[in-house]
Design a protein around this motif. Structure first.
Motif, PDB file in Angstrom:
ATOM      1  N   GLU A   1       0.873  -1.179   0.000  1.00  0.00           N
ATOM      2  CA  GLU A   1       0.000   0.000   0.000  1.00  0.00           C
ATOM      3  C   GLU A   1       0.903   1.219   0.000  1.00  0.00           C
ATOM      4  OE1 GLU A   1      -2.073  -1.187   3.441  1.00  0.00           O
ATOM      5  OE2 GLU A   1      -0.336  -0.961   4.727  1.00  0.00           O
TER       6      GLU A   1
ATOM      7  N   ASN B   1       1.254   5.640   3.522  1.00  0.00           N
ATOM      8  CA  ASN B   1       2.016   6.222   4.628  1.00  0.00           C
ATOM      9  C   ASN B   1       3.470   6.472   4.228  1.00  0.00           C
ATOM     10  OD1 ASN B   1       3.947   4.294   5.846  1.00  0.00           O
ATOM     11  ND2 ASN B   1       2.169   3.039   6.341  1.00  0.00           N
TER      12      ASN B   1
ATOM     13  N   TRP C   1       6.289   5.712   5.447  1.00  0.00           N
ATOM     14  CA  TRP C   1       7.209   4.564   5.510  1.00  0.00           C
ATOM     15  C   TRP C   1       7.181   3.809   4.192  1.00  0.00           C
ATOM     16  CZ3 TRP C   1       7.885  -0.594   4.977  1.00  0.00           C
ATOM     17  CH2 TRP C   1       8.925  -1.210   5.670  1.00  0.00           C
ATOM     18  N   ARG C   2       5.974   3.551   3.682  1.00  0.00           N
ATOM     19  CA  ARG C   2       5.822   2.827   2.405  1.00  0.00           C
ATOM     20  C   ARG C   2       6.421   3.630   1.256  1.00  0.00           C
ATOM     21  NH1 ARG C   2       5.512  -2.261   2.839  1.00  0.00           N
ATOM     22  NH2 ARG C   2       4.878  -2.548   4.982  1.00  0.00           N
TER      23      ARG C   2
ATOM     24  N   ASP D   1      10.517  -6.927   4.109  1.00  0.00           N
ATOM     25  CA  ASP D   1       9.967  -6.248   5.287  1.00  0.00           C
ATOM     26  C   ASP D   1       8.893  -6.987   6.082  1.00  0.00           C
ATOM     27  OD1 ASP D   1       7.310  -4.684   5.590  1.00  0.00           O
ATOM     28  OD2 ASP D   1       7.843  -4.120   3.559  1.00  0.00           O
ATOM     29  N   ARG D   2       7.972  -7.696   5.447  1.00  0.00           N
ATOM     30  CA  ARG D   2       7.026  -8.500   6.224  1.00  0.00           C
ATOM     31  C   ARG D   2       7.209  -9.972   5.878  1.00  0.00           C
ATOM     32  NH1 ARG D   2       1.242  -5.163   6.127  1.00  0.00           N
ATOM     33  NH2 ARG D   2       2.141  -3.241   6.949  1.00  0.00           N
TER      34      ARG D   2
ATOM     35  N   PHE E   1      10.797  -7.838  14.410  1.00  0.00           N
ATOM     36  CA  PHE E   1       9.658  -7.110  14.983  1.00  0.00           C
ATOM     37  C   PHE E   1       9.423  -7.439  16.456  1.00  0.00           C
ATOM     38  CE2 PHE E   1       8.207  -7.697  10.423  1.00  0.00           C
ATOM     39  CZ  PHE E   1       8.590  -6.433  10.028  1.00  0.00           C
TER      40      PHE E   1
ATOM     41  N   PRO F   1       4.384  -7.810  11.264  1.00  0.00           N
ATOM     42  CA  PRO F   1       4.803  -6.807  12.247  1.00  0.00           C
ATOM     43  C   PRO F   1       3.773  -6.607  13.366  1.00  0.00           C
ATOM     44  CG  PRO F   1       4.371  -5.778  10.096  1.00  0.00           C
ATOM     45  CD  PRO F   1       4.353  -7.260   9.900  1.00  0.00           C
TER      46      PRO F   1
ATOM     47  N   ARG G   1       5.161  -7.420  16.974  1.00  0.00           N
ATOM     48  CA  ARG G   1       5.317  -6.249  17.858  1.00  0.00           C
ATOM     49  C   ARG G   1       4.434  -6.403  19.088  1.00  0.00           C
ATOM     50  NH1 ARG G   1       5.594  -1.773  12.893  1.00  0.00           N
ATOM     51  NH2 ARG G   1       7.729  -2.338  12.312  1.00  0.00           N
TER      52      ARG G   1
ATOM     53  N   PHE H   1      -2.383   0.183  10.849  1.00  0.00           N
ATOM     54  CA  PHE H   1      -1.147   0.899  10.487  1.00  0.00           C
ATOM     55  C   PHE H   1      -1.431   2.244   9.800  1.00  0.00           C
ATOM     56  CE2 PHE H   1       1.469  -3.259  10.319  1.00  0.00           C
ATOM     57  CZ  PHE H   1       2.188  -2.951  11.462  1.00  0.00           C
TER      58      PHE H   1
ATOM     59  N   ASN I   1       2.852   1.609  14.922  1.00  0.00           N
ATOM     60  CA  ASN I   1       3.602   2.430  13.955  1.00  0.00           C
ATOM     61  C   ASN I   1       3.319   3.920  14.138  1.00  0.00           C
ATOM     62  OD1 ASN I   1       1.268   3.031  12.450  1.00  0.00           O
ATOM     63  ND2 ASN I   1       2.184   2.474  10.484  1.00  0.00           N
TER      64      ASN I   1
ATOM     65  N   ASP J   1       8.896   3.111  13.954  1.00  0.00           N
ATOM     66  CA  ASP J   1       9.159   3.418  12.537  1.00  0.00           C
ATOM     67  C   ASP J   1      10.293   4.450  12.408  1.00  0.00           C
ATOM     68  OD1 ASP J   1       7.629   1.645  11.143  1.00  0.00           O
ATOM     69  OD2 ASP J   1       6.101   3.072  10.493  1.00  0.00           O
TER      70      ASP J   1
ATOM     71  N   CYS K   1      12.306   1.377  12.473  1.00  0.00           N
ATOM     72  CA  CYS K   1      12.118   0.266  11.543  1.00  0.00           C
ATOM     73  C   CYS K   1      12.545   0.842  10.202  1.00  0.00           C
ATOM     74  CB  CYS K   1      10.662  -0.194  11.522  1.00  0.00           C
ATOM     75  SG  CYS K   1      10.423  -1.588  10.414  1.00  0.00           S
TER      76      CYS K   1
HETATM   77  O1  GYE Z   1       6.126  -0.348  10.396  1.00  0.00           O
HETATM   78  C1  GYE Z   1       4.483   0.321   8.849  1.00  0.00           C
HETATM   79  C2  GYE Z   1       4.133  -0.143   7.523  1.00  0.00           C
HETATM   80  O2  GYE Z   1       5.767  -3.773   7.413  1.00  0.00           O
HETATM   81  C3  GYE Z   1       7.502  -3.047   8.812  1.00  0.00           C
HETATM   82  O3  GYE Z   1       4.344  -1.529   7.646  1.00  0.00           O
HETATM   83  C4  GYE Z   1       6.377  -2.651   7.944  1.00  0.00           C
HETATM   84  C5  GYE Z   1       5.335  -1.780   8.603  1.00  0.00           C
HETATM   85  C6  GYE Z   1       5.758  -0.412   9.074  1.00  0.00           C
HETATM   86  O4  GYE Z   1       2.912   0.161   7.000  1.00  0.00           O
HETATM   87  O5  GYE Z   1       4.561   1.680   9.036  1.00  0.00           O
END
Ligand code: GYE
Length: 305
Positions: free
Chosen positions: A25, A28, A30-31, A104-105, A126, A158, A162, A186, A212, A240, A260
């Motif tokens: 997605e 955000n 981070w993505r 990442d996941r 995580f 995560p 977490r 998230f 997050n 994050d 992260c």
């Molecule tokens: O923390 C979050 C994002 O998968 C580690 O996914 C990632 C997480 C991250 O949407 O902000």
């Protein structure tokens, strides 16, 4: 090569690769930073990047991977939205002879394994992130708090890990009580709405643990709208390292942000090169994350995204 690689898809060594990146997605920072890191790395190396955005739908993400298989990419980098629904995508890539890396996941380890079904998982620990958040929070509240927990996307690694890391740590701290725990997916706006509802039901809360930064920023907005002071009325731990959360930490609203790191490009592309050379790649490559507090946040702010 380890014997487990025997039935794994091979990768021919090439000057440049056509590489698929299946993003989860893009709602955000981070993505967006993660995607940027992949695009920059592809550009730097002159590789072709086939990019898809599942827009928050695991079903679309499975379809995205199928289309990469049909386009005959050399390698697939998959950031699986949830642990179980993406298993078919992992297995179909393997069947099609396309090496796949999880970025990442993770996916459910009882259903697919690194070094057997996919080449490797590259990402953060995580459970450790949750533990570090708990450790800093416990210290900040002197071992006594009533905590609201904002959980990440249900069924994602995560969110699961977490929650676990935090819960494990506070077992030995009986003064810390999680009084409500619910998913905010998230996402900032969902985090705001869910926090608002939980806080209305639990006005005795004195702390927030949020999986997050986006949900944290939503919760801060809800606290302020309720006339509360984040950092005083509620002590906040987050994960994050976005610019907004780093700023909130600087401003005293947040007490800890466990990093992260979203900059996956260099490590992911290096792993592909290594695999193409026929060298063994460890099934789990773990990023090293930092812990940001008021002591070191000023240093980090310029690189925050
Ligand atoms: O923390 C979050 C994002 O998968 C580690 O996914 C990632 C997480 C991250 O949407 O902000």
């Amino acid at each position: 090569l380890r014997p487990a690689y025997a039935d794994m898809p091979k990768l021919k060594e090439k000057e440049t690769y056509k590489i698929g990146f299946a993003q989860t997605e893009s709602n955000n920072p981070w993505r967006l930073q993660q995607t940027k890191s992949m695009q920059e790395e592809a550009k730097k190396r002159g590789w072709q990047l086939v990019y898809t955005d599942a827009a928050g739908s695991a079903a679309k993400q499975v379809a995205d991977v199928r289309s990469m298989i049909a386009q005959k990419v050399d390698v697939i980098l998959l950031a699986p939205r949830e642990e179980r629904p993406l298993i078919p995508a992992v297995m179909e890539a393997k069947k099609a002879g396309i090496p796949l890396f999880l970025i990442d996941r993770g996916v459910d380890p009882s259903l697919a394994k690194g070094g057997e079904d996919y080449v490797a998982f590259i990402g953060s620990d995580f459970v450790e992130e949750g533990r570090l958040a708990a450790e800093a929070l416990v210290k900040a509240v002197d071992g006594k708090a009533k905590v609201i927990e904002l959980v990440g996307t249900v069924g994602s690694s995560p969110a699961n890990d977490r929650a676990k890391g935090f819960a494990d740590y506070i077992k030995d701290h009986p003064g810390i009580e999680v009084i409500a725990s619910q998913s905010g997916d998230f996402a900032r706006d969902k985090g705001r709405q869910v926090f608002e509802t939980l806080y209305q039901a639990h006005p005795e809360a004195t702390a927030l643990y949020s999986h997050n930064d986006e949900m944290t920023m939503g919760a801060i907005a809800a606290m302020e709208a309720a006339g509360k002071v984040p950092g005083k009325d509620l002590i906040i731990a987050s994960i994050d390292g976005t610019k907004d959360a780093a700023q909130a930490l600087q401003d005293g609203k947040v007490v800890v942000v466990v990093e992260c790191n979203p900059n996956f490009g260099p490590a992911a592309f290096d792993a592909v090169v290594k695999y193409g050379k026929g060298e063994a790649v460890a099934p789990r490559l773990v990023n090293k994350d930092r812990v940001f507090t008021k002591e070191n946040i000023a240093e980090y702010l310029p690189e925050a995204y």
